[in-house]
Design a protein around this motif. Structure first.
Motif, PDB file in Angstrom:
ATOM      1  N   TYR A 101       0.844  -1.193   0.000  1.00 39.07           N
ATOM      2  CA  TYR A 101       0.000   0.000   0.000  1.00 39.07           C
ATOM      3  C   TYR A 101       0.882   1.247   0.000  1.00 39.07           C
ATOM      4  O   TYR A 101       2.013   1.241   0.482  1.00 39.07           O
ATOM      5  N   THR A 102       0.336   2.327  -0.502  1.00 41.20           N
ATOM      6  CA  THR A 102       1.102   3.572  -0.516  1.00 41.20           C
ATOM      7  C   THR A 102       0.178   4.755  -0.287  1.00 41.20           C
ATOM      8  O   THR A 102      -1.036   4.662  -0.490  1.00 41.20           O
ATOM      9  N   THR A 103       0.781   5.842   0.155  1.00 39.29           N
ATOM     10  CA  THR A 103       0.025   7.070   0.384  1.00 39.29           C
ATOM     11  C   THR A 103       0.610   8.193  -0.452  1.00 39.29           C
ATOM     12  O   THR A 103       1.785   8.187  -0.811  1.00 39.29           O
ATOM     13  N   GLU A 104      -0.224   9.165  -0.743  1.00 38.87           N
ATOM     14  CA  GLU A 104       0.193  10.368  -1.453  1.00 38.87           C
ATOM     15  C   GLU A 104      -0.505  11.557  -0.808  1.00 38.87           C
ATOM     16  O   GLU A 104      -1.516  11.402  -0.119  1.00 38.87           O
ATOM     17  N   LEU A 125      -4.181  10.503   0.251  1.00 36.31           N
ATOM     18  CA  LEU A 125      -4.671   9.335  -0.482  1.00 36.31           C
ATOM     19  C   LEU A 125      -3.986   8.063   0.013  1.00 36.31           C
ATOM     20  O   LEU A 125      -2.821   8.090   0.426  1.00 36.31           O
ATOM     21  N   VAL A 126      -4.693   6.957  -0.058  1.00 35.24           N
ATOM     22  CA  VAL A 126      -4.111   5.643   0.170  1.00 35.24           C
ATOM     23  C   VAL A 126      -4.742   4.668  -0.811  1.00 35.24           C
ATOM     24  O   VAL A 126      -5.935   4.760  -1.117  1.00 35.24           O
ATOM     25  N   TYR A 127      -3.928   3.750  -1.334  1.00 36.29           N
ATOM     26  CA  TYR A 127      -4.434   2.712  -2.227  1.00 36.29           C
ATOM     27  C   TYR A 127      -3.443   1.561  -2.255  1.00 36.29           C
ATOM     28  O   TYR A 127      -2.292   1.681  -1.808  1.00 36.29           O
ATOM     29  N   ARG A 128      -3.909   0.448  -2.787  1.00 32.80           N
ATOM     30  CA  ARG A 128      -3.050  -0.722  -2.944  1.00 32.80           C
ATOM     31  C   ARG A 128      -2.351  -0.630  -4.294  1.00 32.80           C
ATOM     32  O   ARG A 128      -3.001  -0.490  -5.329  1.00 32.80           O
ATOM     33  N   LYS A 129      -1.021  -0.722  -4.280  1.00 33.62           N
ATOM     34  CA  LYS A 129      -0.221  -0.459  -5.473  1.00 33.62           C
ATOM     35  C   LYS A 129      -0.606  -1.334  -6.656  1.00 33.62           C
ATOM     36  O   LYS A 129      -0.728  -0.857  -7.792  1.00 33.62           O
ATOM     37  N   ASP A 130      -0.763  -2.645  -6.420  1.00 36.53           N
ATOM     38  CA  ASP A 130      -0.993  -3.558  -7.544  1.00 36.53           C
ATOM     39  C   ASP A 130      -2.432  -3.548  -8.044  1.00 36.53           C
ATOM     40  O   ASP A 130      -2.751  -4.221  -9.012  1.00 36.53           O
ATOM     41  N   TYR A 157      -9.961   0.045  -4.369  1.00 38.14           N
ATOM     42  CA  TYR A 157     -10.435   1.397  -4.053  1.00 38.14           C
ATOM     43  C   TYR A 157      -9.277   2.323  -3.692  1.00 38.14           C
ATOM     44  O   TYR A 157      -8.299   1.922  -3.064  1.00 38.14           O
ATOM     45  N   VAL A 158      -9.436   3.569  -4.096  1.00 35.47           N
ATOM     46  CA  VAL A 158      -8.608   4.657  -3.586  1.00 35.47           C
ATOM     47  C   VAL A 158      -9.412   5.319  -2.471  1.00 35.47           C
ATOM     48  O   VAL A 158     -10.617   5.559  -2.628  1.00 35.47           O
ATOM     49  N   TYR A 159      -8.771   5.570  -1.338  1.00 42.06           N
ATOM     50  CA  TYR A 159      -9.454   6.269  -0.250  1.00 42.06           C
ATOM     51  C   TYR A 159      -8.794   7.628  -0.079  1.00 42.06           C
ATOM     52  O   TYR A 159      -7.572   7.729   0.040  1.00 42.06           O
ATOM     53  N   ALA A 160      -9.598   8.691  -0.113  1.00 42.98           N
ATOM     54  CA  ALA A 160      -9.077  10.058  -0.095  1.00 42.98           C
ATOM     55  C   ALA A 160      -9.669  10.845   1.065  1.00 42.98           C
ATOM     56  O   ALA A 160     -10.877  10.784   1.323  1.00 42.98           O
ATOM     57  N   LEU A 161      -8.820  11.590   1.752  1.00 43.81           N
ATOM     58  CA  LEU A 161      -9.241  12.487   2.836  1.00 43.81           C
ATOM     59  C   LEU A 161      -9.074  13.920   2.370  1.00 43.81           C
ATOM     60  O   LEU A 161      -7.971  14.336   1.995  1.00 43.81           O
TER      61      LEU A 161
END
Length: 692
Positions: A426-429, A445-450, A488-492
């Motif tokens: 997982y990674t964040t931006e 943002l957080v999402y699973r890379k693959d 899913y991308v999760y965004a705050l």
């Protein structure tokens, strides 16, 4: 084959069920010479059988319309539950010769409060088993659990309905005896140092803490210490970490006043530190021969002053931490030799430690650039370690002890994810949306890379709040993995109205600038779509309470921008609620939204109030929830909003309303109940936004 036929059966069955149609009974709610008719005002009549029947019909309709997702919802619930370590232990806190902790047991909803004397190898002493207290009740919540200074007693409070009406009791540890000293409608509580006296606040009919009493164990009559007659002010109680003083606070969102009580004298009178002044917020702490004052006097981001103990007029104040334009001073924790300083800038938290004697300070280096922390329990005044709860969008909830002398963080515990969790997947931006006035709004943002490609193919959920100055801090969610693993991308969204970027960020998102919160959120949605994190058809939005106001505005204003929306216990009937002083929170919150009895405020509030701006237009698929016992956002607000949208919307998208008939603002109680509510929300999004 059989599964497809079963799914088809549920779809056909749902199609045969009509959405509840609420009766329209015109009711005049004219204000400021603006004639408004509320055709669903009758839904406020909770004791009216017609109201309960309508809410039950809504629940039956929702159940039928989501029946085709029952298998998926159960699957997601089991996924979330399987990742939870069901038998677990909190990090023990050493205080007064005891190690205090809580533990969870497999299959049980609530925690057990325990301690061990002197050593972690000592026998366990169960202080309070919350599961036993909850037996026979559909809902249970433990409010306070405050141990007396001699560690022989505890005062605790419980809510059995979800209406936040807490009943206070006192338990003796050695005998297990529960005293007859029961107090209804209790708020805060602080022990005096004689171990027989405590101070407590009492809440009124609109849930405002308005009186503080002094209680002596075994006595039937309590002494009134303070009665707050200004309906805008709420009372609070705390004890200085030095254990020297009890602090009685009275405050609004823009003004405060503090009274000081000697904790060593059970007969002591309360002394006012500084009378309340408009637009002056302050709080105090004690250290040595001084009182320290965190104040916004001439300092929008606050500064720290100090005054001699017992001689504290303003002219005696001296600056300890000057005001900074680039950082909000959120709070300061005092210990015997050190102060721990908590600041916020650029949507990040900053922690500094200062040696009180020398004035030298240093910043604490946390392991990530985007994270959040909260102050854990640090009861020992002489301690040279400071404990924090730490998390990020990819780091499970953790407990760190910071060694102040050696400047080292020690990980005491990280939340275990049963079945394993590989954070490297997982990674964040952090990116920036651009608001209408050029303000740059951070988005985490957080999402699973693959499972992610920047081509618009991923579903995304945008989460916002932006009220009361509460920052939308990034944190880990075990349950959220069920969405991230489905692409899913999760965004705050760190919108104005929160203090993410400092106090001015908050000021620019309330009162006559409240619309900035909503347009910031829309700018974040547009940024996610423009940068191909998702598309409008795959973008879901969600929030709750005051964040539900945000969702309500957005679906009225830009319905085409979203593929689905979830609003939990949403505050949507702004004008009528803020004009009704019999409703909890109303008068106190005029400093947040405005007072609709004032012309200027009225018209501005009307311009964004979701209930007053429902239109004849297409709306995205929506799920709205409420709690029948909610004292913060009354169930009738979302009930009326849903009814009006049903009557006016021009699309065939689902509009579902689920009412928890045995809970309040925070939904079902217990850890499994919370997971079931998340599974409902997540399944709704997957049903309408799909996966990747």
């Amino acid at each position: 084959m059989w599964f497809n036929l079963l799914a088809l059966f549920f779809v056909l069955a749902a199609c045969s069920i009509s959405a509840p149609v609420a009766e329209k009974i015109p009711h005049d709610v004219t204000l400021c010479n603006d004639k408004r008719i509320d055709e669903y005002y009758w839904m406020r009549e909770r004791d009216n059988p017609k109201v309960i029947a309508h809410l039950e019909a809504e629940n039956a309709y929702t159940k039928a319309m989501i029946a085709h997702t029952d298998k998926l919802r159960e699957e997601m619930f089991q996924e979330m539950k399987a990742r939870v370590k069901e038998t677990d232990l909190s990090v023990p806190v050493f205080h007064g010769g005891y190690y205090y902790y809580q533990r969870d047991e497999a299959g049980k909803q609530y925690k057990v409060n325990c301690r061990k004397k002197g050593s972690l190898d000592a026998p366990e002493e169960i202080l309070l088993d919350q599961n036993k207290l909850a037996e026979g009740h559909e809902y249970f919540s433990l409010g306070m659990f405050v141990v007396s200074p001699d560690h022989q007693l505890a005062a605790y409070s419980v809510d059995m309905k979800g209406d936040e009406r807490y009943t206070l009791s006192v338990k003796e540890f050695a005998s297990g005896k529960v005293y007859d000293d029961t107090i209804e409608n209790a708020g805060d509580l602080v022990w005096a140092n004689d171990n027989r006296t405590f101070y407590y606040s009492l809440v009124d009919d609109v849930f405002r803490p308005y009186k503080v009493f002094r209680h002596r164990l075994g006595k039937t009559e309590d002494e009134l210490i303070h009665h707050e007659t200004d309906e805008r002010f709420w009372l609070s109680l705390k004890k200085t970490r030095s254990q020297r003083f009890v602090l009685l606070g009275a405050g609004t969102f823009t003004s405060s006043e503090c009274h000081i009580i000697d904790a060593n004298d059970p007969e002591a009178k309360a002394r006012c530190f500084l009378p309340r002044e408009e637009n002056h917020e302050y709080e105090i702490e004690h250290h040595g021969d001084h009182l320290y004052i965190r104040t916004n006097l001439g300092a929008i981001n606050f500064k720290l002053m100090r005054a001699p103990l017992g001689n504290w007029p303003k002219e005696r104040w001296e600056t300890v931490l000057p005001h900074r334009d680039d950082a909000l001073l959120e709070s300061v924790d005092f210990f015997e030799k050190y102060m721990v300083i908590h600041e916020r800038a650029n949507a990040n938290q900053i922690m500094r430690v200062r040696e009180i004697a020398s004035g030298k300070d240093h910043a604490v280096q946390f392991p990530e650039n985007v994270f959040s922390y909260s102050v854990a329990k640090n009861p020992e005044f002489g301690s040279t370690t400071f404990r924090v709860n730490y998390t990020s969008l990819v780091t499970p909830d953790s407990v760190f002890d910071y060694d102040i002398v050696n400047r080292k963080l020690e990980l005491k515990k990280e939340q275990e994810i049963v079945g394993g969790y590989d954070r490297a997947k997982y990674t964040t931006e952090r990116i920036l949306g651009k608001a209408w006035d050029g303000a740059e709004v951070p988005i985490s943002l957080v999402y699973r890379k693959d499972r992610f490609k920047k081509d618009g193919g991923n579903p995304c959920i945008l989460d916002g709040y932006g009220s009361y100055g509460y920052a939308n801090d990034p944190s880990f969610s075990n349950a959220r993995l069920s969405l991230l693993d489905r692409g899913y991308v999760y965004a705050l969204a760190h919108t104005r109205g929160g203090s993410d970027m400092g106090r001015q960020w908050y000021e620019d998102g309330k009162m006559m600038r409240k619309r900035n919160t909503f347009t910031d959120f829309i700018a974040c949605a547009e940024k996610l779509i423009a940068d191909k994190y998702t598309t409008n058809k795959k973008l879901g939005i969600w929030s709750g309470s005051a964040g539900g106001l945000l969702i309500g505005f957005c679906v009225n204003e830009r319905p085409e921008l979203f593929g689905a929306a979830v609003a939990a216990v949403p505050f949507v009937d702004v004008l009528t609620t803020m004009a009704d002083e019999t409703i909890p929170l109303t008068a106190a919150e005029w400093d947040q939204w405005g007072n609709p009895n004032k012309q200027e405020h009225y018209w501005y509030m009307k311009s964004y109030s979701p209930y007053d701006n429902v239109k004849k237009q297409a709306y995205p698929p929506m799920l709205v929830t409420a709690g029948l016992n909610d004292p913060r956002v009354m169930y009738w607000e979302p009930a009326k909003w849903v009814a009006r949208m049903r009557a006016m919307k021009t699309d065939d998208n689902v509009l579902l309303f689920h009412v928890n008939m045995g809970a309040g603002h925070f939904g079902q109680s217990g850890r499994y109940g919370e997971l079931m509510e998340r599974a409902l929300r997540f399944t709704f999004f997957v049903d309408h936004l799909g996966t990747r």
